[in-house]
Design a protein around this motif. Structure first.
Motif, PDB file in Angstrom:
ATOM      1  N   LYS A 130       0.836  -1.199   0.000  1.00 58.75           N
ATOM      2  CA  LYS A 130       0.000   0.000   0.000  1.00 58.75           C
ATOM      3  C   LYS A 130       0.869   1.246   0.000  1.00 58.75           C
ATOM      4  CE  LYS A 130      -3.647  -2.091   2.818  1.00 58.75           C
ATOM      5  NZ  LYS A 130      -4.434  -1.920   4.078  1.00 58.75           N
ATOM      6  N   VAL A 131       0.480   2.232  -0.802  1.00 58.81           N
ATOM      7  CA  VAL A 131       1.182   3.509  -0.765  1.00 58.81           C
ATOM      8  C   VAL A 131       0.610   4.343   0.383  1.00 58.81           C
ATOM      9  CG1 VAL A 131       1.613   3.482  -3.241  1.00 58.81           C
ATOM     10  CG2 VAL A 131      -0.444   4.595  -2.368  1.00 58.81           C
ATOM     11  N   PRO A 132       1.400   5.274   0.945  1.00 61.75           N
ATOM     12  CA  PRO A 132       0.882   6.134   2.020  1.00 61.75           C
ATOM     13  C   PRO A 132      -0.269   6.998   1.511  1.00 61.75           C
ATOM     14  CG  PRO A 132       3.277   6.268   1.850  1.00 61.75           C
ATOM     15  CD  PRO A 132       2.808   5.551   0.627  1.00 61.75           C
ATOM     16  N   ARG A 133      -1.349   7.077   2.274  1.00 60.94           N
ATOM     17  CA  ARG A 133      -2.489   7.887   1.863  1.00 60.94           C
ATOM     18  C   ARG A 133      -3.356   8.206   3.073  1.00 60.94           C
ATOM     19  NH1 ARG A 133      -3.231   2.665   0.103  1.00 60.94           N
ATOM     20  NH2 ARG A 133      -5.131   1.583   0.781  1.00 60.94           N
ATOM     21  N   ARG A 138     -14.721   0.563  -7.655  1.00 58.72           N
ATOM     22  CA  ARG A 138     -13.424   0.722  -6.988  1.00 58.72           C
ATOM     23  C   ARG A 138     -13.233   2.125  -6.444  1.00 58.72           C
ATOM     24  NH1 ARG A 138     -14.589  -4.024  -8.856  1.00 58.72           N
ATOM     25  NH2 ARG A 138     -14.502  -3.140 -10.956  1.00 58.72           N
ATOM     26  N   GLY A 139     -14.161   3.034  -6.745  1.00 61.53           N
ATOM     27  CA  GLY A 139     -14.123   4.365  -6.173  1.00 61.53           C
ATOM     28  C   GLY A 139     -15.107   4.492  -5.036  1.00 61.53           C
ATOM     29  N   ALA A 140     -16.370   4.758  -5.373  1.00 62.72           N
ATOM     30  CA  ALA A 140     -17.392   5.015  -4.363  1.00 62.72           C
ATOM     31  C   ALA A 140     -17.686   3.799  -3.492  1.00 62.72           C
ATOM     32  CB  ALA A 140     -18.675   5.485  -5.059  1.00 62.72           C
ATOM     33  N   LEU A 141     -17.938   2.641  -4.129  1.00 63.24           N
ATOM     34  CA  LEU A 141     -18.338   1.476  -3.345  1.00 63.24           C
ATOM     35  C   LEU A 141     -17.194   0.967  -2.472  1.00 63.24           C
ATOM     36  CD1 LEU A 141     -20.628  -1.349  -4.531  1.00 63.24           C
ATOM     37  CD2 LEU A 141     -18.576  -1.925  -3.255  1.00 63.24           C
ATOM     38  N   GLY A 144      -9.787  -4.773  -7.280  1.00 61.83           N
ATOM     39  CA  GLY A 144      -9.840  -4.419  -5.873  1.00 61.83           C
ATOM     40  C   GLY A 144      -8.463  -4.371  -5.237  1.00 61.83           C
ATOM     41  N   LEU A 145      -7.601  -5.316  -5.600  1.00 60.93           N
ATOM     42  CA  LEU A 145      -6.237  -5.303  -5.076  1.00 60.93           C
ATOM     43  C   LEU A 145      -5.472  -4.080  -5.571  1.00 60.93           C
ATOM     44  CD1 LEU A 145      -5.274  -9.081  -5.394  1.00 60.93           C
ATOM     45  CD2 LEU A 145      -5.660  -7.801  -3.280  1.00 60.93           C
ATOM     46  N   GLN A 146      -5.710  -3.695  -6.819  1.00 65.23           N
ATOM     47  CA  GLN A 146      -5.080  -2.475  -7.332  1.00 65.23           C
ATOM     48  C   GLN A 146      -5.557  -1.247  -6.567  1.00 65.23           C
ATOM     49  OE1 GLN A 146      -6.089  -3.316 -11.655  1.00 65.23           O
ATOM     50  NE2 GLN A 146      -4.049  -2.447 -11.906  1.00 65.23           N
ATOM     51  N   GLN A 155      -7.206   5.126 -10.616  1.00 62.16           N
ATOM     52  CA  GLN A 155      -6.507   5.210 -11.898  1.00 62.16           C
ATOM     53  C   GLN A 155      -5.926   3.870 -12.321  1.00 62.16           C
ATOM     54  OE1 GLN A 155      -4.156   8.703 -12.835  1.00 62.16           O
ATOM     55  NE2 GLN A 155      -2.544   7.457 -13.743  1.00 62.16           N
ATOM     56  N   ALA A 156      -5.307   3.149 -11.391  1.00 57.18           N
ATOM     57  CA  ALA A 156      -4.688   1.867 -11.749  1.00 57.18           C
ATOM     58  C   ALA A 156      -5.721   0.852 -12.229  1.00 57.18           C
ATOM     59  CB  ALA A 156      -3.888   1.317 -10.574  1.00 57.18           C
ATOM     60  N   PRO A 157      -6.786   0.580 -11.463  1.00 61.96           N
ATOM     61  CA  PRO A 157      -7.768  -0.381 -11.973  1.00 61.96           C
ATOM     62  C   PRO A 157      -8.479   0.096 -13.233  1.00 61.96           C
ATOM     63  CG  PRO A 157      -8.528   0.624  -9.921  1.00 61.96           C
ATOM     64  CD  PRO A 157      -7.091   0.991 -10.078  1.00 61.96           C
TER      65      PRO A 157
END
Length: 256
Positions: free
Chosen positions: A23-26, A165-168, A209-211, A219-221
């Motif tokens: 995971k990237v920091p966020r 992968r955004g809202a849900l 989901g993993l992305q 953006q990745a998925p």
């Protein structure tokens, strides 16, 4: 989720590429009120979008109704995502430990995913129920207008990512968001009553989901989904063309 299931899940993630594992920091914290509002929006849109999706695939290929309904599905997912709250693009950590927007890796993963699906499709051609399911769904691409089919395919691919992968994903909370978002994504595809689409939804939903989990954004998925969709649209229909079956299909019952 049992301890045995959690252990298997961790082992599978440990074998995944770095871009799916680390995971990237966020910081995507939001207030309780915003979180509950997101959940209400996502719940209603999930039902409406699934209903439209199922209806769209009962129409005739290359019909105005098909294009209208599929664009309506894309509009529903997109509007629901935007109404639910902030969406994040995400980052990936390069070898020099700098954070960059995901670009090359997601596209490469789209190519790899297509290669795996193409190999699986060659097997599915010899399984009557899956051969029929794939023939039915790919008829919409094979018999439709190429520009319109491409437009609806890409519109729905992008819309699915901003919503699922955004809202849900954000509405799923911090406990098992990949499993939850994938389960709902797969459940939505059951409205199509097409087993091939349901299976693809489970597999690709997990990957997307993993992305999302690793990058913290859509953006990745989204790039992986669009790359995979473009290749599927270009190379898969000839394998399952209704008027060009090989000897494998001769024992199938006639269509009704």
């Amino acid at each position: 989720m049992t301890s045995k299931t959690r252990g298997l899940s961790r082992r599978l993630i440990a074998l995944a590429p770095r871009e799916l594992r680390e995971k990237v920091p966020r910081d995507h914290l939001e207030t309780d009120a915003a979180f509950h509002r997101r959940r209400r929006v996502v719940g209603g849109v999930s039902i409406a979008g699934a209903a439209l999706l199922g209806r769209s695939l009962t129409t005739e290929p290359d019909s105005k109704e098909f294009y209208g309904l599929t664009l309506g599905v894309a509009a529903t997912w997109t509007a629901g995502a935007l109404a639910s709250g902030p969406l994040h693009r995400g980052w990936e950590q390069a070898d020099d430990n700098l954070l960059r927007r995901p670009l090359v890796t997601p596209v490469a993963l789209g190519f790899a995913s297509f290669g795996a699906f193409y190999g699986a499709a060659l097997v599915c051609r010899r399984v009557p129920v899956l051969n029929r399911a794939l023939t039915d769904i790919l008829a919409f691409a094979d018999q439709g207008s190429a520009p319109l089919v491409a437009a609806t395919t890409f519109a729905n691919g992008a819309a699915e990512e901003v919503f699922f992968r955004g809202a849900l994903y954000a509405a799923a909370g911090t406990r098992h968001p990949v499993a939850k978002s994938t389960a709902i994504y797969t459940l939505a595809t059951t409205a199509t009553r097409n087993p091939a689409l349901v299976m693809a939804g489970g597999v690709m939903g997990t990957l997307f989901g993993l992305q999302r989990r690793a990058s913290g954004g859509i953006q990745a998925p989204l790039l992986t989904h669009l790359t995979w969709s473009a290749l599927m649209l270009r190379f898969m229909p000839p394998l399952f063309r209704r008027d060009g079956h090989d000897e494998v299909d001769q024992d199938l019952p006639p269509r009704v």
